[in-house]
Motif scaffolding. Structure first.
Motif, short mmCIF file in Angstrom:
data_model
loop_
_atom_site.label_atom_id
_atom_site.label_comp_id
_atom_site.label_asym_id
_atom_site.label_seq_id
_atom_site.Cartn_x
_atom_site.Cartn_y
_atom_site.Cartn_z
N LEU A 80 0.77 -1.08 -0.01
CA LEU A 80 0.13 0.31 -0.05
C LEU A 80 0.88 1.37 -0.06
N GLU A 81 2.06 1.33 0.90
CA GLU A 81 2.95 2.48 0.68
C GLU A 81 3.51 2.81 -0.58
N ILE A 82 3.74 1.46 -1.33
CA ILE A 82 4.41 1.72 -2.62
C ILE A 82 3.38 2.47 -3.47
N CYS A 83 2.29 1.78 -3.55
CA CYS A 83 1.05 2.27 -4.16
C CYS A 83 0.89 3.90 -3.92
N LEU A 84 0.87 4.28 -2.80
CA LEU A 84 0.65 5.70 -2.34
C LEU A 84 1.71 6.32 -2.73
N ARG A 85 2.89 5.97 -2.69
CA ARG A 85 4.06 6.93 -3.19
C ARG A 85 4.22 6.92 -4.84
N LEU A 86 3.51 6.13 -5.29
CA LEU A 86 3.35 6.13 -6.95
C LEU A 86 1.99 6.97 -7.38
N ASN A 87 1.53 7.51 -6.10
CA ASN A 87 0.21 8.37 -6.65
C ASN A 87 -0.93 7.75 -7.25
N ILE A 88 -1.13 6.15 -7.02
CA ILE A 88 -2.06 5.43 -7.54
C ILE A 88 -3.44 5.99 -6.57
N ARG A 89 -4.32 6.36 -7.21
CA ARG A 89 -5.50 6.91 -6.43
C ARG A 89 -6.05 5.94 -5.72
N CYS A 90 -6.17 4.62 -6.26
CA CYS A 90 -7.26 3.63 -5.38
C CYS A 90 -6.68 2.28 -5.58
N VAL A 91 -6.69 1.76 -4.48
CA VAL A 91 -5.99 0.18 -4.17
C VAL A 91 -7.38 -0.60 -3.62
N SER A 92 -7.48 -1.63 -4.24
CA SER A 92 -8.41 -2.61 -3.81
C SER A 92 -7.88 -4.07 -3.60
N VAL A 93 -8.25 -4.46 -2.22
CA VAL A 93 -7.53 -6.04 -1.98
C VAL A 93 -8.65 -6.65 -1.47
N TYR A 94 -8.38 -8.05 -1.99
CA TYR A 94 -9.19 -9.18 -1.65
C TYR A 94 -8.90 -9.74 -0.37
N ALA A 95 -9.57 -9.20 0.72
CA ALA A 95 -9.03 -9.86 2.21
C ALA A 95 -9.85 -10.75 2.72
N PHE A 96 -11.07 -11.15 2.24
CA PHE A 96 -11.79 -12.27 2.73
C PHE A 96 -12.87 -12.66 2.05
N ALA A 97 -13.17 -13.70 1.42
CA ALA A 97 -14.27 -14.01 0.42
C ALA A 97 -15.38 -14.66 1.11
N ILE A 98 -16.37 -14.32 0.80
CA ILE A 98 -17.76 -15.06 1.64
C ILE A 98 -17.67 -16.37 1.77
N ASP A 99 -16.97 -17.17 0.74
CA ASP A 99 -16.80 -18.71 0.92
C ASP A 99 -15.65 -18.97 1.77
N ASN A 100 -14.81 -17.98 2.27
CA ASN A 100 -13.73 -18.41 3.70
C ASN A 100 -14.30 -18.61 4.88
N PHE A 101 -15.76 -18.44 4.98
CA PHE A 101 -16.45 -18.62 6.21
C PHE A 101 -16.36 -20.44 6.16
N LYS A 102 -16.21 -21.02 5.06
CA LYS A 102 -16.36 -22.50 5.37
C LYS A 102 -14.98 -23.13 5.60
N ARG A 103 -14.05 -22.43 5.92
CA ARG A 103 -12.58 -22.90 6.43
C ARG A 103 -12.90 -23.61 7.65
N PRO A 104 -11.68 -23.86 8.30
CA PRO A 104 -11.95 -24.53 9.66
C PRO A 104 -12.15 -23.29 10.60
#
Length: 295
Positions: A80-104
C-alpha cells in the motif's frame, strides 16, 4: 516533471531487464528514488490485489496459518505504501471471500480477530492511512461479520471518512457475484419505486450496463475503473474478485510470489508493463492522427 522522451527511454532500458529487479536489494532511499522516477510517467488510477498464498507461505516457513495471515497484513502495509508513493488513486484488496467462512473454525476465528485489530491499527493516529490521506472502504456483505468486527469496520471508516487523497477498498466478506447481484437488486428497487408512488409521473427508466455499474459497491464508494489486477502465489484464476470491473481494459498479472513475500521488485515490472502499454497506445493514436492529417 521528466519529459516523455526521457520516460520512454527509461522504460525501454529497464523493461528487458525487469527480471534483474526481482533479485536486487537496495536501500530505502534508492527505493524511493526509483518510485519517484516511475511516478513521473503514466500511473494507473486503480490497482487490485488478490492477496493469495498466506497459508502456503506459512506451511513453507514452518509457521502457523494465523502467522501467515499476520505476515500477509505486513505485506499489505508495504505494498500500500508503494502504491501511495506512486500516487495511485485507488487500491482494492481481496481480504476475505464469503466462501472463506467455510474454512476451519479455528482459522476463521483467527482471521476475524486479525481483521478487528488491524482495522483499528490501520486507522490509528499518525498511521499510514492518515499520513497519506487515505479513505478506507470495507466492501462486501458486512452483516456476515461478528458484531465486534462490524463495530471495528464502522469506527475505521468513520476515522478516515474525511480523507480524500486516495482510497483503500478492503473487500471482505466479498464476492463479485454478490456485488453484481446486489447492484441489480438496487437498480430494480429504484426503477420500481416511482411505480409504487401513485403521485409520481416519472417514467420507469431502463436498466443498462451503466446503471448497474453505478450501483456496484466499489463504484458507489468512489472507485475509478480498474486498470491492473494482480494475483499472487502462482494461481491463475480470478476467484470471484471484481469480475465486472476487470472485464474491459484491465491488465491481469499473475505473480508466482506468495503474498507475504510480495514487494517492490515484484510490483515494478507490473507497473513498467502497464506504462509501456500506455505509451504504445498513445504513440499509435498520435501516428493515426498524423496519417489522417497528411492525407
Amino acid at each position: 516533471m521528466a519529459k516523455p522522451f526521457t520516460l520512454v527511454f527509461l522504460l525501454y532500458i529497464l523493461y528487458p531487464f525487469q527480471w534483474i529487479l526481482t533479485k536486487l536489494r537496495i536501500t530505502r532511499l534508492a527505493q524511493r528514488s526509483l518510485l519517484h522516477i516511475l511516478a513521473a510517467g503514466p500511473i494507473p488510477g486503480h490497482v487490485g490485489f488478490v492477496m493469495d498464498g498466506n497459508r502456503r507461505y506459512a506451511r513453507g516457513k514452518g509457521k502457523l496459518v494465523q502467522e501467515g495471515h499476520g505476515d500477509g497484513y505486513l505485506a499489505l502495509r508495504r505494498v500500500l505504501e508503494i502504491c501511495l508513493r506512486l500516487n495511485i488513486r485507488c487500491v482494492s484488496v481481496y481480504a476475505f471471500a464469503i466462501d472463506n467462512f467455510k474454512r476451519p473454525q479455528e482459522e476463521v476465528t483467527a482471521l476475524m480477530q486479525l481483521a478487528e485489530s488491524k482495522l483499528m491499527e490501520l486507522c490509528s493516529h499518525g498511521d499510514l492511512l492518515q499520513e497519506y490521506g487515505v479513505k478506507l472502504n470495507v466492501i462486501g456483505r458486512r452483516s456476515l461479520f461478528p458484531e465486534s468486527v462490524q463495530t471495528a469496520v464502522r469506527k475505521a471508516e468513520e476515522l478516515t471518512e474525511g480523507n480524500n487523497r486516495s482510497i483503500l477498498n478492503v473487500c471482505m466478506p466479498y464476492s463479485s457475484r454478490d456485488e453484481m447481484t446486489t447492484a441489480v437488486e438496487d437498480c430494480i428497487r429504484e426503477v420500481l419505486a416511482p411505480a409504487n408512488d401513485f403521485m409520481s409521473n416519472d417514467p420507469i427508466e431502463e436498466i443498462s450496463e451503466d446503471t448497474i455499474d453505478s450501483h456496484l459497491m466499489s463504484v458507489k464508494r468512489g472507485s475509478p475503473p480498474l486498470d491492473i489486477l494482480v494475483r499472487t502465489s502462482g494461481v491463475k484464476r480470478l476467484s470471484d474478485f471484481m469480475l465486472w470491473q476487470c472485464c474491459e481494459n484491465t491488465q491481469l498479472h499473475f505473480s508466482n510470489t506468495y503474498w507475504p513475500d510480495f514487494g517492490l521488485f515484484d510490483f515494478v515490472p507490473i507497473i513498467l508493463e502497464w506504462q509501456r502499454s500506455v505509451w504504445f497506445h498513445r504513440q499509435n493514436v498520435w501516428l493515426r492522427g498524423s496519417d489522417s492529417r497528411n492525407r
